[in-house]
Enzyme design. Structure first.
Site, PDB file in Angstrom:
ATOM      1  N   LYS A  73      30.238   3.002 -13.879  1.00 21.44           N
ATOM      2  CA  LYS A  73      30.345   4.346 -14.763  1.00 21.44           C
ATOM      3  C   LYS A  73      31.715   4.303 -15.303  1.00 21.44           C
ATOM      4  O   LYS A  73      31.945   5.058 -16.419  1.00 21.44           O
ATOM      5  CB  LYS A  73      30.078   5.755 -13.769  1.00 21.44           C
ATOM      6  CG  LYS A  73      28.640   5.699 -13.588  1.00 21.44           C
ATOM      7  CD  LYS A  73      28.085   7.056 -13.183  1.00 21.44           C
ATOM      8  CE  LYS A  73      26.823   7.156 -12.762  1.00 21.44           C
ATOM      9  NZ  LYS A  73      26.428   6.283 -11.647  1.00 21.44           N
TER      10      LYS A  73
HETATM   11  C1  PLP Z   1      24.940   5.976 -11.326  1.00 21.20           C
HETATM   12  C2  PLP Z   1      24.501   4.809 -10.444  1.00 21.20           C
HETATM   13  C3  PLP Z   1      23.507   4.125 -10.583  1.00 21.20           C
HETATM   14  C4  PLP Z   1      22.297   4.388 -11.512  1.00 21.20           C
HETATM   15  O1  PLP Z   1      22.777   4.252 -12.988  1.00 21.20           O
HETATM   16  P1  PLP Z   1      21.944   4.892 -13.956  1.00 21.20           P
HETATM   17  O2  PLP Z   1      22.436   4.614 -15.157  1.00 21.20           O
HETATM   18  O3  PLP Z   1      21.764   6.368 -13.781  1.00 21.20           O
HETATM   19  O4  PLP Z   1      20.579   4.040 -13.925  1.00 21.20           O
HETATM   20  C5  PLP Z   1      23.453   2.876  -9.742  1.00 21.20           C
HETATM   21  N1  PLP Z   1      24.248   2.574  -9.044  1.00 21.20           N
HETATM   22  C6  PLP Z   1      25.508   3.361  -8.746  1.00 21.20           C
HETATM   23  C7  PLP Z   1      26.549   2.921  -7.845  1.00 21.20           C
HETATM   24  C8  PLP Z   1      25.653   4.446  -9.438  1.00 21.20           C
HETATM   25  O5  PLP Z   1      27.017   5.005  -9.629  1.00 21.20           O
END
Ligand code: PLP
Length: 451
Positions: free
Chosen positions: A123
């Protein structure tokens, strides 16, 4: 103004990219409005009106480009009509300050490590790009933008880090007191500077309700500039396509089909991959890897989408029962289930299987994978077994560093996990938070006093 000038302005504005609502393709807004409002007033999500393809030459030489150079090339294609080259370069340079290496662990399995950013999860890519874009869009204003974020943990710290020390922006994080992990709380509360952590005496839903109320409060909005930074913002979604191009750039044999497995919750990460494919990235198949929250996997299998309450799992960032980006995937494929199924394979896995996968990856490949990546690994393995095609560039997207889930990994493998310095550092810093009640009037007063 003479008519010639008007005409030129018209042509220029037509060249700019428009963003439409997934609920109504005729409702279109500018890039600026799409980023600053986040969500369409009709509740739809914004999508770029045009996703144009690279010509084949771009992919011929792609392995000679760095991640930053790739990010710049892709962002020019996506945002070039709205942000001029030199500014876009600044945004990319300020956002993509860490790598996304592809680590080969077997002849046909590679791990795309997306955890080299400040909060150790993928993210960071989108959050940082969005932060620098909002700062850029606000550059001519003398008013500060106040970003309100309700968080149950990880999203908040990625967003806060993305905006950390970014000019003209204040971030106000709301998190539920005593309902986030110790590591998460340290990440949320130790930054300082332009980041304020509000510890709400309530639940995550209370935090979300406070933020919603503030956005709807007209008098408040006339006194201060409020903005959201949630995961559906296009300035957060689109930059996530950069690292898929980077993955392809790093695979050894570009003549083999590339198959990418994405551990998914709200499906923003996967959607960004599908957009990369639409831009011409030669990926044969995307794999949507899910935990027991399997509504998307069921949709692929049956063509019926039925949301349901989320259940708690070891890969908790994927515990989503009604994925927000599902509507974007439908939109990309014109709601055609057959076409979606052709591009996306999907499998879901239980916690027991996830634990087994963490063990298997460690003992067979000497690689420490986190619970989310482990689900991605399992789905790739199933794909290879089902298609009986071993000659692929398999890529597992590792969405977080295993130390973020140290307790689980240590328990499963019976080892001690090392915490990277950038995480360890924040664990020793002093927590700074402001405790307030879950009542809107208290929150409102706090906001009015900060401006
Ligand atoms: C947010 C997150 C996901 C999921 O990602 P999406 O874009 O919501 O599908 C998977 N793994 C981790 C570690 C995350 O922080």
């Amino acid at each position: 103004m003479n008519t010639g000038a008007i005409c030129v302005i018209r042509v220029l504005s037509e060249l700019k990219m428009k963003y439409y609502s997934t609920k109504n393709k005729n409702y279109k807004v500018s890039f600026r409005d799409a980023v600053l409002t986040g969500i369409s007033p009709d509740g739809g999500l914004f999508m770029p009106e045009e996703i144009s393809e690279f010509d084949a030459n771009f992919f011929k030489n792609i392995s000679e480009l760095s991640l930053k150079e790739i990010a710049f090339g892709v962002s020019e294609k996506l945002f070039g009509s709205d942000i001029k080259t030199s500014d876009l370069e600044k945004i990319v340079n300020a956002s993509i300050t860490f790598d996304a290496p592809l680590v080969q662990i077997s002849c046909n399995i590679n791990v795309l490590e997306l955890f080299h950013g400040p909060t150790l999860a993928f993210k960071d890519f989108g959050a940082r790009f969005m932060a620098n874009t909002i700062s850029y869009l606000n550059r001519n204003s003398d008013k500060e933008v106040n970003i309100l974020v309700a968080t149950s943990g990880d999203t908040g710290s990625a967003v806060a880090n993305g905006f950390y020390k970014v000019d003209g922006i204040n971030v106000i994080l709301l998190y539920p007191s005593e309902k986030v992990s110790k590591i998460q709380e340290q990440q949320l509360t130790t930054l300082g500077e332009n980041i304020t952590a509000l510890e709400i005496l309530g639940t995550f839903d209370d935090c979300q309700a406070l933020v919603k109320k503030a956005f709807a409060d007209q008098e408040l909005n006339s006194k201060m500039t409020l903005s959201s930074a949630n995961s559906i913002n296009i300035a957060r979604l689109l930059p996530q396509s950069f690292y898929y191009f980077n993955a392809f750039a790093r695979v050894k044999d570009k003549n083999l089909p590339t198959v990418i497995s994405v551990p998914s919750g709200n499906f923003g990460n996967l959607t960004a991959g599908l957009i990369a494919k639409k831009m011409g990235l030669p990926v044969k198949k995307f794999i949507a890897a899910t935990n027991s929250n399997d509504v998307f996997t069921k949709y692929i299998d049956t063509s019926v989408f039925q949301s349901k309450p989320s259940v708690k799992t070891l890969s908790n960032a994927m515990d989503v029962g009604n994925p927000s980006n599902f509507v974007r995937i439908l939109d990309l494929y014109n709601h055609d289930h057959q076409r979606i199924k052709k591009d996306i394979y999907s499998r879901s896995f239980s916690d027991e299987e996830t634990v087994q996968a963490i063990k298997e990856v460690y003992s067979n490949y000497n690689y420490l994978i986190d619970p989310h990546g482990a689900v991605g690994f399992l789905a790739l393995k199933d794909y290879v077994a089902e298609t009986a095609n071993k000659n692929i560039n398999g890529v597992v997207v590792e969405t977080a560093h295993h130390s973020k889930f140290a307790e689980i990994v240590e328990n499963v493998l019976n080892i001690k996990v090392e915490i990277p310095e950038r995480l360890a550092k924040c664990l020793t810093k002093e927590k700074q938070s402001i405790k307030i009640s879950k009542h809107y009037n208290d929150f409102r007063e706090f906001l009015l006093n900060t401006k």
